[in-house]
Design an enzyme around this catalytic site. Structure first.
Site, PDB file in Angstrom:
ATOM      1  N   SER A  15      -6.195   5.168   4.396  1.00 36.14           N
ATOM      2  CA  SER A  15      -6.074   3.892   3.692  1.00 36.14           C
ATOM      3  C   SER A  15      -6.423   2.699   4.566  1.00 36.14           C
ATOM      4  O   SER A  15      -6.976   1.714   4.082  1.00 36.14           O
ATOM      5  CB  SER A  15      -4.646   3.723   3.155  1.00 36.14           C
ATOM      6  OG  SER A  15      -4.292   4.801   2.313  1.00 36.14           O
ATOM      7  N   PHE A  16      -6.085   2.766   5.850  1.00 33.24           N
ATOM      8  CA  PHE A  16      -6.340   1.644   6.746  1.00 33.24           C
ATOM      9  C   PHE A  16      -6.298   2.122   8.191  1.00 33.24           C
ATOM     10  O   PHE A  16      -5.946   3.272   8.472  1.00 33.24           O
ATOM     11  CB  PHE A  16      -5.333   0.505   6.523  1.00 33.24           C
ATOM     12  CG  PHE A  16      -3.911   0.970   6.429  1.00 33.24           C
ATOM     13  CD1 PHE A  16      -3.181   1.275   7.560  1.00 33.24           C
ATOM     14  CD2 PHE A  16      -3.299   1.104   5.184  1.00 33.24           C
ATOM     15  CE1 PHE A  16      -1.885   1.714   7.480  1.00 33.24           C
ATOM     16  CE2 PHE A  16      -1.994   1.551   5.088  1.00 33.24           C
ATOM     17  CZ  PHE A  16      -1.278   1.851   6.234  1.00 33.24           C
ATOM     18  N   VAL A 103      -4.609  16.143  13.932  1.00 31.66           N
ATOM     19  CA  VAL A 103      -4.221  15.458  15.164  1.00 31.66           C
ATOM     20  C   VAL A 103      -3.075  14.490  14.914  1.00 31.66           C
ATOM     21  O   VAL A 103      -2.279  14.209  15.818  1.00 31.66           O
ATOM     22  CB  VAL A 103      -5.438  14.738  15.797  1.00 31.66           C
ATOM     23  CG1 VAL A 103      -5.881  13.542  14.950  1.00 31.66           C
ATOM     24  CG2 VAL A 103      -5.131  14.315  17.224  1.00 31.66           C
ATOM     25  N   ASP A 104      -2.942  13.986  13.683  1.00 33.13           N
ATOM     26  CA  ASP A 104      -1.818  13.104  13.382  1.00 33.13           C
ATOM     27  C   ASP A 104      -0.498  13.850  13.509  1.00 33.13           C
ATOM     28  O   ASP A 104       0.482  13.325  14.053  1.00 33.13           O
ATOM     29  CB  ASP A 104      -1.970  12.478  11.998  1.00 33.13           C
ATOM     30  CG  ASP A 104      -2.200  13.498  10.888  1.00 33.13           C
ATOM     31  OD1 ASP A 104      -2.578  14.657  11.177  1.00 33.13           O
ATOM     32  OD2 ASP A 104      -2.019  13.133   9.706  1.00 33.13           O
ATOM     33  N   ARG A 105      -0.459  15.097  13.030  1.00 32.09           N
ATOM     34  CA  ARG A 105       0.752  15.906  13.171  1.00 32.09           C
ATOM     35  C   ARG A 105       1.028  16.230  14.640  1.00 32.09           C
ATOM     36  O   ARG A 105       2.175  16.179  15.095  1.00 32.09           O
ATOM     37  CB  ARG A 105       0.628  17.186  12.357  1.00 32.09           C
ATOM     38  CG  ARG A 105       0.662  16.975  10.851  1.00 32.09           C
ATOM     39  CD  ARG A 105       0.347  18.252  10.095  1.00 32.09           C
ATOM     40  NE  ARG A 105       1.330  19.309  10.364  1.00 32.09           N
ATOM     41  CZ  ARG A 105       1.131  20.585  10.043  1.00 32.09           C
ATOM     42  NH1 ARG A 105      -0.004  20.968   9.464  1.00 32.09           N
ATOM     43  NH2 ARG A 105       2.077  21.484  10.304  1.00 32.09           N
ATOM     44  N   ASP A 125       6.610  13.716   7.809  1.00 32.11           N
ATOM     45  CA  ASP A 125       5.670  12.626   7.519  1.00 32.11           C
ATOM     46  C   ASP A 125       5.482  12.560   6.011  1.00 32.11           C
ATOM     47  O   ASP A 125       4.981  13.499   5.388  1.00 32.11           O
ATOM     48  CB  ASP A 125       4.336  12.882   8.219  1.00 32.11           C
ATOM     49  CG  ASP A 125       3.391  11.687   8.142  1.00 32.11           C
ATOM     50  OD1 ASP A 125       3.590  10.806   7.277  1.00 32.11           O
ATOM     51  OD2 ASP A 125       2.445  11.629   8.944  1.00 32.11           O
ATOM     52  N   THR A 128       0.432  10.685   1.473  1.00 32.22           N
ATOM     53  CA  THR A 128      -0.329  11.335   0.404  1.00 32.22           C
ATOM     54  C   THR A 128       0.052  12.803   0.341  1.00 32.22           C
ATOM     55  O   THR A 128       0.261  13.374  -0.735  1.00 32.22           O
ATOM     56  CB  THR A 128      -1.841  11.191   0.659  1.00 32.22           C
ATOM     57  OG1 THR A 128      -2.164   9.807   0.779  1.00 32.22           O
ATOM     58  CG2 THR A 128      -2.631  11.793  -0.491  1.00 32.22           C
ATOM     59  N   THR A 179      11.185   8.921 -20.028  1.00 27.50           N
ATOM     60  CA  THR A 179      10.186   9.757 -19.359  1.00 27.50           C
ATOM     61  C   THR A 179       9.663   9.133 -18.073  1.00 27.50           C
ATOM     62  O   THR A 179       9.526   9.816 -17.049  1.00 27.50           O
ATOM     63  CB  THR A 179       9.014  10.048 -20.315  1.00 27.50           C
ATOM     64  OG1 THR A 179       9.510  10.770 -21.436  1.00 27.50           O
ATOM     65  CG2 THR A 179       7.945  10.882 -19.630  1.00 27.50           C
TER      66      THR A 179
END
Length: 246
Positions: A15-16, A103-105, A125, A128, A179
């Site tokens: 996203s950024f 790599v983020d994990r 984390d 998404t 709902t």
């Protein structure tokens, strides 16, 4: 190396792009990160120019990475692109094919060791995708990947008749009476269940452990969170600090 040398840390996400300027010194881990955001590498030219080194992490984002490599080469600023490894910074990866671990994990697992009050911890984390990684001592034991809140909600709307929702992001878990609320609260309950299952796995191994939660979805569970939950917004950037001393 001069203590006045500057490094630019970059977390290039879907996203950024998160960025933080730091002074390269042994005390860098004690100092708070001042983080800014942008949506294109091209907007980082001046920050790169003011740095003696750039350390970056990206999951995918091939075009942005190519542009970053080009900018750093043009400005004669050394670039380090972090990669998942079988073993680094006294941490061993659970994956046989370690290059397939995002790599983020990997960076979050490494960074969390500096935060955790216990030998055993799990990193959750919420984004998404929701991910969980379990660590005991210097060993990453593996984890899970599941749909995140928005992905679950969008899938329900797309694939289920007469189910609809809105863009509300609940920060408390209650029972829905229509709902729209049932969908939002149900997806929030699934996120809470993901964390609960991770805790069960931790308890099977250790009586004392820490749960470290990061990602944009952490607001879902911050309210009334147990004391052994620790929230951090920038674990990837914190993990990148390790590369300043390699």
């Amino acid at each position: 190396m001069s203590e006045q040398a500057n490094a630019l840390l970059l977390d290039i996400g879907n996203s950024f792009i998160k960025s933080a300027h730091v002074k390269i010194s042994e005390r860098v881990f004690e100092q708070p990160l001042i983080v800014t955001r942008c949506n294109e590498v091209s907007k980082l030219r001046e920050q790169i120019k003011a740095s003696q080194r750039v350390v970056a992490a990206a999951v995918g984002q091939g075009q942005q990475v190519k542009l970053l490599e080009s900018l750093c080469a043009e400005l004669h600023v050394p670039l380090i692109l972090a990669k998942s490894q079988a073993q680094a910074f006294s941490m061993r990866c659970a994956y046989r094919n370690f290059s397939t671990l995002g790599v983020d994990r990997w960076l979050a697992v490494i960074a969390a060791r500096r935060i955790s009050n216990t030998d055993a911890y799990c990193v959750i984390d919420l984004g998404t995708a929701n991910t969980c990684d379990v660590v005991i001592g210097h060993q990453h034991l593996g984890g899970w990947i599941a749909p995140g809140f928005s992905l679950m909600r969008d899938s329900l709307i797309k694939n289920t008749e007469l189910v609809f929702a809105n863009d509300d992001f609940p920060n408390d878990l209650t029972l829905g009476e229509q709902t729209v609320d049932c969908v939002n609260m149900g997806c929030a309950a699934a996120v809470n269940g993901f964390i609960y299952a991770a805790e069960q796995k931790m308890r099977e191994r250790k009586s004392e452990y820490t749960v470290i939660i990061t990602g944009g979805g952490q607001e879902l569970i911050k309210k009334n969170a147990p004391k052994h939950y620790y929230f951090h917004k920038n674990l990837v950037l914190l993990g990148l600090l390790e590369y300043l001393f390699t």
